[in-house]
Design a protein around this motif. Structure first.
Motif, mmCIF file in Angstrom:
data_model
loop_
_atom_site.group_PDB
_atom_site.id
_atom_site.type_symbol
_atom_site.label_atom_id
_atom_site.label_comp_id
_atom_site.label_asym_id
_atom_site.label_seq_id
_atom_site.Cartn_x
_atom_site.Cartn_y
_atom_site.Cartn_z
ATOM 1 N N GLY A 1 0.800 -1.225 0.000
ATOM 2 C CA GLY A 1 0.000 0.000 0.000
ATOM 3 C C GLY A 1 0.827 1.267 0.000
ATOM 4 O O GLY A 1 0.301 2.346 0.267
ATOM 5 N N HIS A 2 2.113 1.145 -0.261
ATOM 6 C CA HIS A 2 3.017 2.312 -0.291
ATOM 7 C C HIS A 2 2.931 3.122 0.995
ATOM 8 O O HIS A 2 2.901 4.344 0.976
ATOM 9 C CB HIS A 2 2.734 3.194 -1.509
ATOM 10 C CG HIS A 2 2.826 2.446 -2.797
ATOM 11 N ND1 HIS A 2 4.013 2.042 -3.334
ATOM 12 C CD2 HIS A 2 1.866 2.009 -3.642
ATOM 13 C CE1 HIS A 2 3.783 1.401 -4.477
ATOM 14 N NE2 HIS A 2 2.492 1.345 -4.671
ATOM 15 N N LYS B 1 0.440 2.746 3.339
ATOM 16 C CA LYS B 1 -0.917 2.743 3.898
ATOM 17 C C LYS B 1 -1.267 1.355 4.414
ATOM 18 O O LYS B 1 -1.037 0.352 3.744
ATOM 19 C CB LYS B 1 -1.951 3.139 2.826
ATOM 20 C CG LYS B 1 -1.738 4.515 2.241
ATOM 21 C CD LYS B 1 -2.123 5.577 3.220
ATOM 22 C CE LYS B 1 -1.996 6.947 2.572
ATOM 23 N NZ LYS B 1 -2.075 8.018 3.514
ATOM 24 N N GLY C 1 6.310 5.410 3.735
ATOM 25 C CA GLY C 1 5.413 5.450 2.583
ATOM 26 C C GLY C 1 4.820 6.820 2.366
ATOM 27 O O GLY C 1 4.559 7.555 3.320
ATOM 28 N N THR C 2 4.615 7.157 1.101
ATOM 29 C CA THR C 2 3.990 8.429 0.744
ATOM 30 C C THR C 2 2.555 8.231 0.275
ATOM 31 O O THR C 2 1.858 9.198 0.007
ATOM 32 C CB THR C 2 4.771 9.122 -0.384
ATOM 33 O OG1 THR C 2 4.660 8.330 -1.577
ATOM 34 C CG2 THR C 2 6.227 9.327 -0.009
ATOM 35 N N GLY C 3 2.130 6.983 0.139
ATOM 36 C CA GLY C 3 0.817 6.676 -0.434
ATOM 37 C C GLY C 3 0.928 6.298 -1.897
ATOM 38 O O GLY C 3 0.062 5.604 -2.426
ATOM 39 N N THR C 4 1.993 6.763 -2.558
ATOM 40 C CA THR C 4 2.220 6.398 -3.957
ATOM 41 C C THR C 4 3.552 5.681 -4.162
ATOM 42 O O THR C 4 3.778 5.082 -5.204
ATOM 43 C CB THR C 4 2.188 7.639 -4.876
ATOM 44 O OG1 THR C 4 3.181 8.563 -4.443
ATOM 45 C CG2 THR C 4 0.818 8.303 -4.849
ATOM 46 N N GLN C 5 4.424 5.780 -3.179
ATOM 47 C CA GLN C 5 5.718 5.098 -3.245
ATOM 48 C C GLN C 5 6.272 4.931 -1.841
ATOM 49 O O GLN C 5 5.758 5.513 -0.891
ATOM 50 C CB GLN C 5 6.707 5.866 -4.112
ATOM 51 C CG GLN C 5 7.107 7.210 -3.534
ATOM 52 C CD GLN C 5 8.066 7.966 -4.457
ATOM 53 O OE1 GLN C 5 8.206 7.627 -5.620
ATOM 54 N NE2 GLN C 5 8.716 8.974 -3.925
ATOM 55 N N GLU D 1 9.756 5.468 0.300
ATOM 56 C CA GLU D 1 11.074 6.087 0.317
ATOM 57 C C GLU D 1 11.909 5.381 1.375
ATOM 58 O O GLU D 1 11.422 5.093 2.463
ATOM 59 C CB GLU D 1 10.954 7.579 0.622
ATOM 60 C CG GLU D 1 10.172 8.326 -0.443
ATOM 61 C CD GLU D 1 9.919 9.783 -0.106
ATOM 62 O OE1 GLU D 1 10.158 10.199 1.044
ATOM 63 O OE2 GLU D 1 9.469 10.500 -1.008
#
Length: 145
Positions: free
Chosen positions: A24-25, A27, A94-98, A100
């Motif tokens: 879930g990047h 999440k 997580g950023t929600g899209t990737q 790090e």
């Protein structure tokens, strides 16, 4: 008392959270749904193996503040002993899209700085007061930068 390395249920639970976090990047659902979460990877002080543990954290500028609660058990969690032996750790955020990934140095906070972060975390997540009430040890607060 079992820790996450000797308790198969805790290891399985951490593995599920870790897999959900990565898929879930950053999440996840359940108890961590509204909690800033990171994955902390330490190197075993005795084994030399890598261990990854999902942890809630407080953001503090470029630092992330974590807490060695161990659910209020009488001893510190194994990951804490590992980072004392080897303070260079890896985290995933997580950023929600990737996701790090960062290499950080862990620094144990003391005195007023430690107390201020503990009090902030306790006000954000009242379960931390419960953890504190279960143990006589001073729960370590660690900055990752």
């Amino acid at each position: 008392m079992a820790d996450r390395y000797s308790d198969p249920d805790m290891g399985s639970w951490n593995a599920k959270i870790t897999a959900e976090f990565r898929a879930g990047h950053g999440k996840v659902g359940g108890v961590f749904a509204d909690v800033p979460l990171l994955l902390l990877t330490t190197v075993g002080a005795r084994s030399g193996r890598e261990f990854t543990t999902p942890l809630g954290y407080l953001p503090d500028g470029d630092r992330r503040i974590i807490f060695a609660t161990n659910g209020g058990q009488a001893r510190n969690p194994a990951w804490y002993h590992n980072l004392l032996a080897q303070p260079q750790v890896r985290i995933e955020v997580g950023t929600g899209t990737q996701i790090e990934e960062y290499v950080c140095t862990a620094t144990v906070l003391t005195g007023a700085e430690r107390d201020a972060f503990w009090n902030e975390q306790e006000s954000r997540a009242p379960v931390f007061a419960e953890y504190k009430s279960k143990t006589d040890r001073l729960i370590p607060v660690i900055a990752l930068a």
